[in-house]
Design a protein around this motif. Structure first.
Motif, PDB file in Angstrom:
ATOM      1  N   SER A 134       1.078  -1.197  -0.030  1.00 42.64           N
ATOM      2  CA  SER A 134      -0.506  -0.190   0.026  1.00 42.64           C
ATOM      3  C   SER A 134       0.830   1.620   0.339  1.00 42.64           C
ATOM      4  O   SER A 134       0.224   2.492  -0.941  1.00 42.64           O
ATOM      5  CB  SER A 134      -0.849  -0.015   1.735  1.00 42.64           C
ATOM      6  N   LEU A 135       1.662   0.458   1.030  1.00 43.60           N
ATOM      7  CA  LEU A 135       3.206   2.565   0.686  1.00 43.60           C
ATOM      8  C   LEU A 135       3.254   2.895  -0.585  1.00 43.60           C
ATOM      9  O   LEU A 135       3.959   3.802  -1.447  1.00 43.60           O
ATOM     10  CB  LEU A 135       4.268   2.494   1.926  1.00 43.60           C
ATOM     11  N   MET A 136       4.052   1.127  -1.249  1.00 43.41           N
ATOM     12  CA  MET A 136       4.953   1.537  -2.576  1.00 43.41           C
ATOM     13  C   MET A 136       3.168   1.953  -4.068  1.00 43.41           C
ATOM     14  O   MET A 136       4.206   2.428  -4.620  1.00 43.41           O
ATOM     15  CB  MET A 136       5.431   0.127  -2.707  1.00 43.41           C
ATOM     16  N   ASP A 137       2.434   2.021  -3.804  1.00 45.77           N
ATOM     17  CA  ASP A 137       1.786   2.585  -4.407  1.00 45.77           C
ATOM     18  C   ASP A 137       1.031   3.836  -4.604  1.00 45.77           C
ATOM     19  O   ASP A 137       1.868   4.525  -5.035  1.00 45.77           O
ATOM     20  CB  ASP A 137      -0.266   1.545  -4.017  1.00 45.77           C
ATOM     21  N   MET A 138       1.368   4.410  -3.301  1.00 47.17           N
ATOM     22  CA  MET A 138       0.957   5.735  -2.824  1.00 47.17           C
ATOM     23  C   MET A 138       2.800   6.213  -3.224  1.00 47.17           C
ATOM     24  O   MET A 138       2.420   7.542  -2.960  1.00 47.17           O
ATOM     25  CB  MET A 138       0.977   5.730  -0.651  1.00 47.17           C
ATOM     26  N   VAL A 139       3.648   5.658  -3.119  1.00 43.43           N
ATOM     27  CA  VAL A 139       4.777   6.483  -3.478  1.00 43.43           C
ATOM     28  C   VAL A 139       5.169   6.631  -5.049  1.00 43.43           C
ATOM     29  O   VAL A 139       5.450   7.913  -5.521  1.00 43.43           O
ATOM     30  CB  VAL A 139       6.057   5.421  -3.158  1.00 43.43           C
ATOM     31  N   LYS A 140       4.163   5.829  -6.214  1.00 48.76           N
ATOM     32  CA  LYS A 140       3.800   5.820  -7.642  1.00 48.76           C
ATOM     33  C   LYS A 140       3.182   6.929  -7.524  1.00 48.76           C
ATOM     34  O   LYS A 140       3.605   7.418  -8.337  1.00 48.76           O
ATOM     35  CB  LYS A 140       3.205   4.759  -7.797  1.00 48.76           C
TER      36      LYS A 140
END
Lengths: 359, 359
Positions: free
Chosen positions: A240-246
């Motif tokens: 979820s956090l890596m999605d938010m990075v994107k």
């Protein structure tokens, strides 16, 4: 005796809709799974004939108590069992006075805790701010220590996790689930150090014959964290956090430098630490199903609400309050997507009960 | 052991501009006036040879501690004096461990208290929520009790003050200053009852040879409260509220039904209560000048800021938060108008120091 703080988050304070006070009944149900076993150990192993009780006062501490209400239920259950054992041993209903110490970190919401104290309690209550990895009480002061669903929070993160040049740099993850061995080992050795400090402090504070009950996240010997349901949860948090990075909501560097100080020990690990410490006898050590009551699929939104009440302060501190809703919404969706995988993952023996007795 | 609350207000919490934490240095200076006398009593009367100290731990409680910082200064001063006496009696620097219990009502801001705890303290700290007019600790638990600038707050208002048919109905006033004898007597007998409860609770909690130090608002034998500087202050509070009645900001009924549960005892009264109780020897009882350092006129705005930090919760509860600024502004102006009268009023011997020893 300095004011001690740890990297572990305080639970959400107050008693509002999102509070730990309102959203901790799953933790309570988990702890209740082992209630009868604890009662049994008290009945068998707590020996008043060999327990020094000054001024006829029995002292109990609940370490990592948060704001309630779980701590009050647990304390009540323990006192009932302790009273019964006393009456049985001395054939009298003239029981000692009880004094109960509620401990948590200084940033815990003690105002909420004190305002939630049961009105008709049969004990003297006190709050003790400080980390249970340090000394909290004078020598030979306590008769019984309870530490429920909190010892899996490390006192701090292993430093090498944040060192880009270390093989334990935990890039793109926020936990040791699915991480290289170096990361897992860094977590494990921090847990061993913490547990050693915990036992050393308690060995001074407990009277000879005094008991410790620990209920904690655990894992079967030799199993990987990624095989557990909780492993899927931590993995979904990372994703979820890596999605938010994107999306540009948080930066990659923020995710790389964030790790939850949460570790689940196996019975073998725990046994080795306690035996190396040498002050305690292991009276009982076993793994239990933390959701023995659960017959249907996991209710994911409910689960995330409980996770949030227990963990949101960690995320707030690192990522800021404004991304919290987005993150936990995304986590709910992500977990729902992995729902089938979640159901297939291991859950049964992941609640570790440890009963120790001071020599 | 029910959760106990009293009519006395908690101090303003937190550590903001209007907090008690920031606005309690006048109280501290007052208490410091008697510091050397307390040290002297500890050196003379605390007798370690006859004091039961289980597990080599000395236990001290500060009752009515509020949020700090005064309690931390007082505790530090007391511990220094106690350590010195110990070293003197045993010719050793191997002193006992100290455990300090900070007590106040459950609605006190314990979060602020715990966050203000000195980092480098040499004692184990705990917070104890509850009224000191009830039992707070197990039997024979404490060695020393300190109660500073708080025992003049009654546990509750005498009921007859609110009965329109009683001669003690306190119409148009918020205190017994300038009130009929019936009102004064109602306050006095509530104080006597409270003090009796205080002594009974402490007689159980203190070990034989344990000591109590009380620093409290007092009054010379036979003097009327209206002759004191504080009397002018309470009178100005009443007058300010009656002005606000005229303006329609508050109602007359609101003022009639409001009374501050604040009582200053004389040495004769206090002696009689302690002797009637019978569990304690009076080691010292004397009146002191609470502002011995004050060479110039009273700084009225500063005084009102301190009054407000200590008292605004009472006013908020009864009159609502929206009239507070107006009330305290008006009080400042009113007191300034009475400034000359204030300077002429009696102040010198209005701080009562009582040192007791458990038989």
């Amino acid at each position: 005796m300095s004011k001690s703080e740890t990297d572990a988050p305080p639970m959400v304070g107050g008693d509002g809709t999102c509070s730990y006070y309102k959203n901790s009944y799953l933790q309570r149900r988990s702890a209740n799974v082992v209630k009868e076993k604890i009662d049994e150990e008290i009945a068998k192993k707590l020996d008043f004939h060999n327990l020094p009780i000054a001024s006829n006062t029995f002292r109990l501490a609940d370490l990592g108590c948060s704001v309630g209400p779980n701590t009050f239920f647990h304390v009540q259950d323990l006192l009932e069992a302790i009273k019964q054992k006393y009456e049985m041993q001395f054939h009298t209903s003239q029981i000692p006075e009880f004094q109960v110490f509620f401990n948590d970190q200084p940033m815990n919401d003690f105002n909420a805790l004190f305002n939630n104290l049961p009105q008709e309690r049969q004990y003297f209550a006190a709050g003790v701010p400080g980390s249970f990895y340090d000394r909290l009480f004078p020598e030979s002061f306590l008769h019984f220590v309870h530490c429920s669903i909190s010892l899996h929070w490390l006192s701090k993160l292993p430093e090498q996790l944040l060192d880009k040049n270390s093989p334990a740099w935990n890039r793109g993850r926020i936990h040791y689930t699915n991480a290289p061995n170096e990361v897992v080992n860094a977590y494990a050795s921090q847990f061993a150090k913490d547990m050693e400090n915990f036992l050393n402090a308690r060995s001074k504070e407990l009277v000879s014959g005094g008991m410790i009950v620990i209920i904690s996240q655990g894992i079967p010997n030799g199993m990987l964290y990624s095989e557990l349901q909780n492993g899927v949860m931590f993995e979904c948090m990372s994703l979820s956090l890596m999605d938010m990075v994107k999306e540009g909501v948080v930066s990659e560097a923020q995710v790389d430098s964030f790790n939850l100080p949460f570790y689940a020990a196996s019975p073998d690990e725990m046994t080795e630490i306690v035996e190396r410490n040498g002050f305690f006898n292991i009276e009982r050590m076993e793994l239990n199903d933390p959701a023995a009551w659960l017959k249907r699929r996991i209710n994911i939104p409910e689960w995330v609400l409980h996770l949030r009440a227990a963990m949101e302060e960690s995320f707030r501190k690192h990522f800021g309050g404004e991304v919290l809703d987005k993150f936990f919404d995304r986590l709910t969706k992500k977990l729902s997507k992995f729902s089938d995988e979640l159901e297939l993952k291991y859950r049964e023996k992941t609640l570790l009960l440890v009963v120790l007795k001071r020599q």
